[in-house]
Design a protein around this motif. Structure first.
Motif, PDB file in Angstrom:
ATOM      1  N   GLU A 169     -10.690  -9.803   3.097  1.00 47.97           N
ATOM      2  CA  GLU A 169     -11.774 -10.152   2.607  1.00 47.97           C
ATOM      3  C   GLU A 169     -12.301  -8.737   2.431  1.00 47.97           C
ATOM      4  OE1 GLU A 169     -14.570 -12.511   3.427  1.00 47.97           O
ATOM      5  OE2 GLU A 169     -13.605 -14.619   3.320  1.00 47.97           O
ATOM      6  N   GLY A 170     -13.360  -8.009   1.084  1.00 45.91           N
ATOM      7  CA  GLY A 170     -13.806  -6.814   1.212  1.00 45.91           C
ATOM      8  C   GLY A 170     -14.985  -6.368  -0.262  1.00 45.91           C
ATOM      9  N   ILE A 171     -15.717  -5.828  -0.797  1.00 43.11           N
ATOM     10  CA  ILE A 171     -16.605  -5.768  -1.161  1.00 43.11           C
ATOM     11  C   ILE A 171     -15.774  -4.740  -2.391  1.00 43.11           C
ATOM     12  CG2 ILE A 171     -18.772  -4.346  -1.317  1.00 43.11           C
ATOM     13  CD1 ILE A 171     -18.798  -7.137   0.419  1.00 43.11           C
ATOM     14  N   VAL A 172     -16.445  -5.410  -3.119  1.00 40.18           N
ATOM     15  CA  VAL A 172     -16.011  -4.115  -4.692  1.00 40.18           C
ATOM     16  C   VAL A 172     -16.700  -2.993  -4.379  1.00 40.18           C
ATOM     17  CG1 VAL A 172     -15.861  -4.021  -7.091  1.00 40.18           C
ATOM     18  CG2 VAL A 172     -15.446  -6.212  -6.326  1.00 40.18           C
ATOM     19  N   THR A 173     -15.944  -1.818  -4.456  1.00 41.90           N
ATOM     20  CA  THR A 173     -17.174  -0.826  -4.507  1.00 41.90           C
ATOM     21  C   THR A 173     -17.279   0.546  -5.687  1.00 41.90           C
ATOM     22  OG1 THR A 173     -15.353   0.700  -3.798  1.00 41.90           O
ATOM     23  CG2 THR A 173     -16.576  -0.163  -2.804  1.00 41.90           C
ATOM     24  N   GLY A 174     -16.167  -0.613  -7.239  1.00 43.82           N
ATOM     25  CA  GLY A 174     -15.715   0.448  -8.272  1.00 43.82           C
ATOM     26  C   GLY A 174     -15.023  -0.361  -8.742  1.00 43.82           C
ATOM     27  N   PHE A 177     -11.998  -3.222   1.932  1.00 47.03           N
ATOM     28  CA  PHE A 177     -11.921  -3.762   2.510  1.00 47.03           C
ATOM     29  C   PHE A 177     -12.706  -4.394   4.473  1.00 47.03           C
ATOM     30  CE2 PHE A 177      -8.470  -4.356  -0.676  1.00 47.03           C
ATOM     31  CZ  PHE A 177      -8.636  -5.478  -0.779  1.00 47.03           C
ATOM     32  N   GLU A 178     -12.804  -5.082   4.862  1.00 47.12           N
ATOM     33  CA  GLU A 178     -12.476  -5.706   6.392  1.00 47.12           C
ATOM     34  C   GLU A 178     -12.382  -4.395   7.124  1.00 47.12           C
ATOM     35  OE1 GLU A 178     -12.363  -9.703   6.880  1.00 47.12           O
ATOM     36  OE2 GLU A 178     -14.642 -10.169   6.394  1.00 47.12           O
ATOM     37  N   ASN A 179     -11.281  -3.787   6.992  1.00 45.52           N
ATOM     38  CA  ASN A 179     -10.372  -3.115   7.964  1.00 45.52           C
ATOM     39  C   ASN A 179     -10.580  -2.035   7.962  1.00 45.52           C
ATOM     40  OD1 ASN A 179      -8.506  -2.953   5.912  1.00 45.52           O
ATOM     41  ND2 ASN A 179      -7.152  -3.917   6.517  1.00 45.52           N
ATOM     42  N   GLY A 180     -11.444  -1.166   6.990  1.00 43.97           N
ATOM     43  CA  GLY A 180     -11.907   0.282   6.757  1.00 43.97           C
ATOM     44  C   GLY A 180     -11.385   0.585   5.162  1.00 43.97           C
ATOM     45  N   PHE A 181      -9.764  -0.368   4.926  1.00 40.49           N
ATOM     46  CA  PHE A 181      -9.141   0.625   4.391  1.00 40.49           C
ATOM     47  C   PHE A 181      -9.691   0.804   2.569  1.00 40.49           C
ATOM     48  CE2 PHE A 181      -5.732  -0.622   6.695  1.00 40.49           C
ATOM     49  CZ  PHE A 181      -4.444   0.818   6.187  1.00 40.49           C
ATOM     50  N   VAL A 182      -8.917   1.058   1.709  1.00 41.23           N
ATOM     51  CA  VAL A 182     -10.250   1.648   0.899  1.00 41.23           C
ATOM     52  C   VAL A 182      -9.159   1.080  -0.328  1.00 41.23           C
ATOM     53  CG1 VAL A 182     -12.281   2.535  -1.068  1.00 41.23           C
ATOM     54  CG2 VAL A 182     -12.545   2.518   1.390  1.00 41.23           C
ATOM     55  N   LEU A 183      -8.827   1.010  -1.211  1.00 41.12           N
ATOM     56  CA  LEU A 183      -7.873   0.687  -2.453  1.00 41.12           C
ATOM     57  C   LEU A 183      -7.883   0.375  -3.303  1.00 41.12           C
ATOM     58  CD1 LEU A 183      -5.071   0.903  -2.096  1.00 41.12           C
ATOM     59  CD2 LEU A 183      -4.818  -2.404  -2.372  1.00 41.12           C
ATOM     60  N   VAL A 232       0.877  -1.199  -0.316  1.00 38.86           N
ATOM     61  CA  VAL A 232      -0.233  -0.288   0.167  1.00 38.86           C
ATOM     62  C   VAL A 232       1.095   1.626   0.240  1.00 38.86           C
ATOM     63  CG1 VAL A 232      -1.929   0.948   0.988  1.00 38.86           C
ATOM     64  CG2 VAL A 232      -2.315  -1.413   1.584  1.00 38.86           C
ATOM     65  N   THR A 233       2.275   1.049   1.044  1.00 41.35           N
ATOM     66  CA  THR A 233       3.300   2.638   0.767  1.00 41.35           C
ATOM     67  C   THR A 233       4.289   2.343   0.320  1.00 41.35           C
ATOM     68  OG1 THR A 233       4.172   1.661   2.678  1.00 41.35           O
ATOM     69  CG2 THR A 233       1.972   3.822   3.154  1.00 41.35           C
ATOM     70  N   ALA A 234       5.059   3.221  -0.261  1.00 41.73           N
ATOM     71  CA  ALA A 234       5.797   3.023  -1.233  1.00 41.73           C
ATOM     72  C   ALA A 234       7.189   2.523  -0.871  1.00 41.73           C
ATOM     73  CB  ALA A 234       6.274   4.528  -1.407  1.00 41.73           C
TER      74      ALA A 234
END
Length: 121
Positions: free
Chosen positions: A39-44, A104-110, A17-19
């Motif tokens: 795990e996560g949900i596709v938002t776009g 993602f479940e942990n709140g990250f949006v990637l 996620v970070t350089a």
């Protein structure tokens, strides 16, 4: 397999996620990764044209455009151009490619996740 918005997915690999040098510059440990299996949900999603090979070809063309070369050098440059094009033909990134944004479940949006980095849950 394309994923619809709202599909439940999980990562098939660790995703950085970070350089590498970002955390060190500000005094934190790093880099930060999201773990395989998260795990996560596709938002776009977005379809990107081109790919690494096409971007490389465009950069190559930009650098050699307008320069006069002797016959031997022009032949070498054309050979390099053809190698980039051939490499692009084998690269799955050539042509349209779908990239996904996942919450993602942990709140990250990637955003920018390739289809191969995800699997349906």
């Amino acid at each position: 397999m394309p994923y619809e918005t709202g599909a439940k997915v999980k990562l098939t690999r660790d995703v950085q996620v970070t350089a590498n040098d970002t955390a060190a510059r500000i005094g934190f440990p790093g880099p930060l990764y999201l773990a395989e299996g998260l795990e996560g949900i596709v938002t776009g999603s977005a379809t990107e044209t081109g790919g690494v090979a096409q971007e490389g070809l465009a950069e190559f063309e930009r650098r050699v455009r307008g320069v006069q070369f002797d016959g031997h050098t022009a032949g070498l440059i054309d050979s390099l151009r053809q190698q980039i094009i051939r490499h692009g033909g084998l690269d799955s990134g050539v042509g349209a490619q779908i990239r996904y944004r996942v919450r993602f479940e942990n709140g990250f949006v990637l955003g920018g996740l390739e289809e191969g980095w995800l699997t349906e849950v």
